[in-house]
Design a protein around this motif. Sequence first.
Motif, short mmCIF file in Angstrom:
data_model
loop_
_atom_site.label_atom_id
_atom_site.label_comp_id
_atom_site.label_asym_id
_atom_site.label_seq_id
_atom_site.Cartn_x
_atom_site.Cartn_y
_atom_site.Cartn_z
N ASP A 34 0.90 -1.10 0.03
CA ASP A 34 0.09 -0.20 -0.07
C ASP A 34 0.94 1.25 0.17
OD1 ASP A 34 -2.27 1.48 -0.11
OD2 ASP A 34 -2.85 1.02 2.00
N LYS A 35 0.20 2.46 -0.36
CA LYS A 35 1.01 3.72 -0.21
C LYS A 35 0.03 4.86 0.34
CE LYS A 35 3.64 2.81 -4.51
NZ LYS A 35 3.98 3.29 -5.95
N VAL A 36 0.32 5.55 1.19
CA VAL A 36 -0.36 6.49 1.85
C VAL A 36 0.58 7.83 1.76
CG1 VAL A 36 -1.54 4.87 3.29
CG2 VAL A 36 0.40 6.10 4.21
N ARG A 37 -0.39 8.78 1.96
CA ARG A 37 0.57 10.24 1.81
C ARG A 37 0.41 10.79 3.41
NH1 ARG A 37 -1.45 14.06 -2.87
NH2 ARG A 37 0.41 15.16 -2.07
N GLY A 38 1.81 10.95 3.57
CA GLY A 38 1.96 11.53 5.02
C GLY A 38 2.28 10.43 6.17
N ARG A 39 3.12 10.96 7.00
CA ARG A 39 3.71 10.18 8.13
C ARG A 39 2.62 9.65 9.08
NH1 ARG A 39 8.01 7.01 9.49
NH2 ARG A 39 8.85 7.46 11.49
N LYS A 40 1.63 10.36 9.53
CA LYS A 40 0.61 10.02 10.31
C LYS A 40 -0.24 9.14 9.84
CE LYS A 40 -3.16 11.92 13.08
NZ LYS A 40 -4.13 13.25 13.47
N LYS A 41 -0.61 9.13 8.51
CA LYS A 41 -1.41 8.18 7.95
C LYS A 41 -0.61 6.64 7.60
CE LYS A 41 -4.72 11.04 5.00
NZ LYS A 41 -4.91 11.19 3.45
N SER A 42 0.73 6.82 7.76
CA SER A 42 1.43 5.59 7.42
C SER A 42 1.38 4.83 8.92
CB SER A 42 2.87 5.86 7.12
OG SER A 42 3.56 6.49 8.16
N ILE A 43 1.47 5.60 9.81
CA ILE A 43 1.34 4.93 11.13
C ILE A 43 0.06 4.49 11.60
CG2 ILE A 43 1.57 5.38 13.84
CD1 ILE A 43 3.75 7.55 13.12
N ASN A 44 -0.96 5.04 11.04
CA ASN A 44 -2.41 4.66 11.26
C ASN A 44 -2.15 3.50 10.52
OD1 ASN A 44 -3.17 6.75 12.87
ND2 ASN A 44 -3.94 7.83 11.34
N ALA A 45 -1.77 3.37 9.23
CA ALA A 45 -1.85 2.00 8.32
C ALA A 45 -1.34 0.84 9.00
CB ALA A 45 -1.17 2.48 7.07
N LEU A 46 -0.32 1.06 9.76
CA LEU A 46 0.27 -0.04 10.61
C LEU A 46 -0.50 -0.50 11.65
CD1 LEU A 46 3.79 1.14 11.31
CD2 LEU A 46 3.10 -0.27 9.33
N PHE A 47 -1.24 0.48 12.47
CA PHE A 47 -2.36 -0.13 13.30
C PHE A 47 -3.34 -0.82 12.92
CE2 PHE A 47 -6.43 1.41 15.48
CZ PHE A 47 -5.87 0.90 16.75
N ASP A 48 -3.97 -0.27 11.41
CA ASP A 48 -5.00 -0.83 10.80
C ASP A 48 -4.59 -2.59 10.31
OD1 ASP A 48 -6.43 1.40 10.84
OD2 ASP A 48 -5.93 2.01 8.97
N ARG A 49 -3.49 -2.53 10.06
CA ARG A 49 -2.93 -4.00 9.81
C ARG A 49 -3.05 -4.83 10.98
NH1 ARG A 49 -3.66 -4.21 4.31
NH2 ARG A 49 -2.40 -2.52 3.55
N TYR A 50 -2.78 -4.29 12.55
CA TYR A 50 -2.79 -4.99 13.49
C TYR A 50 -4.26 -5.36 13.97
CZ TYR A 50 -2.71 -5.92 18.63
OH TYR A 50 -2.93 -6.59 19.75
N VAL A 51 -5.25 -4.10 13.66
CA VAL A 51 -6.72 -4.55 14.01
C VAL A 51 -7.18 -5.73 13.09
CG1 VAL A 51 -8.90 -3.34 13.70
CG2 VAL A 51 -6.99 -2.03 14.78
N GLU A 52 -6.66 -5.72 11.88
CA GLU A 52 -7.25 -6.56 10.84
C GLU A 52 -6.95 -8.03 11.40
OE1 GLU A 52 -5.86 -5.04 7.07
OE2 GLU A 52 -7.40 -3.32 7.28
N THR A 53 -5.58 -8.28 11.52
CA THR A 53 -5.13 -9.65 11.43
C THR A 53 -4.46 -10.23 12.78
OG1 THR A 53 -2.96 -8.71 10.72
CG2 THR A 53 -4.39 -9.31 8.96
N ALA A 54 -4.40 -9.59 13.80
CA ALA A 54 -3.71 -9.73 15.14
C ALA A 54 -4.44 -10.97 15.85
CB ALA A 54 -3.67 -8.65 16.16
N ARG A 55 -3.96 -11.69 16.64
CA ARG A 55 -4.38 -12.78 16.84
C ARG A 55 -5.28 -12.56 18.37
NH1 ARG A 55 -0.40 -17.62 18.61
NH2 ARG A 55 -0.10 -17.72 16.36
N GLU A 56 -6.15 -13.37 18.80
CA GLU A 56 -6.63 -13.13 20.18
C GLU A 56 -6.28 -14.28 21.04
OE1 GLU A 56 -8.76 -10.89 21.06
OE2 GLU A 56 -9.72 -9.92 18.97
N PRO A 57 -6.31 -13.92 22.43
CA PRO A 57 -6.66 -12.69 22.92
C PRO A 57 -5.66 -11.61 22.80
CG PRO A 57 -6.00 -14.28 24.47
CD PRO A 57 -5.81 -15.01 23.37
#
Length: 292
Positions: free
Chosen positions: A208-231
């Motif tokens: 993926d590509k995003v514009r700006g530093r803040k969005k890139s950090i948010n994108a890493l967070f989004d990947r965690y939200v989508e695929t991290a194991r429970e609990p």
Amino acid sequence: MAYTIITDSSANLTDEYIEQSGLQILALEFIVDGESFRGYTKGVPTDNKQFYGMMREGKVVKTSLVRLSESEAALRSCFDAGNDVLYVGFDSAISSSYEQASNYMQQIQAEDYPDRKLRCVDSLAAALGHGMLMTEMVKRRDEGFSLDELADWAEANRLTVAHWFTVEDLNYLQRGGRLSKGSAVAGTLLSIKPIIHVDDEGRLVPVDKVRGRKKSINALFDRYVETAREPRSELPVYISHGDCQEEAEQLAEMIRSEFGVKEFLIDQLDPVIGAHSGPGTIALFFLTDATR
């Protein structure tokens, strides 16, 4: 039978953890102005802040593999002490260090120590992703896993460590041949930040590509939200950074406040890897149920 785990400095583990866990470390090296430095020396902390300062000043950093002489010395010291060896090396899709070291150690074992056991595992992991695999392995070693059981576990579970990262300066990826010069120039002008993944074969893949530093950090967070194991609250999250502690802490706080994660390891990115991604790199590692 007693055994020793050997791994590479690129696993980015802290000096304290290495000492506590009894791991043996093979040091990759980086070269600045013709002078070679080890990625790890027992009892001598690497000044990573100074390293990234040199990079920001424009110093060109080159890297080199684990020295075969060091691989041999580590292996012989273990075998001579009566221990078998499990070697877990740096991602072979990124570096040839694992192939070179493992082949050489297997040759020595076959020729000089036929009664000793050596297992070699390609981590298919890098930085604290490699480090997370090692900490999970140490837990199981301490629970009583045999050498073969632990090697088999590592091969079966290495792809459950998710790797996601972004960089601040595209020019470092361009110098390493992972981005064209034109793309680096255009991306810099547009403040484009890539989101990069380590896939199931250990390869670096821009997704993926995003514009700006803040969005890139948010994108890493989004990947965690989508695929991290429970609990999630009970599982560790590791973050490597290229001398950008505050932003790494911001990412950790996003995850902590949303999911109640208790265990974080945040540390400067190993110089041998940081030389190719540059200051401002942020890399996020966590466990996932799916392959990467």
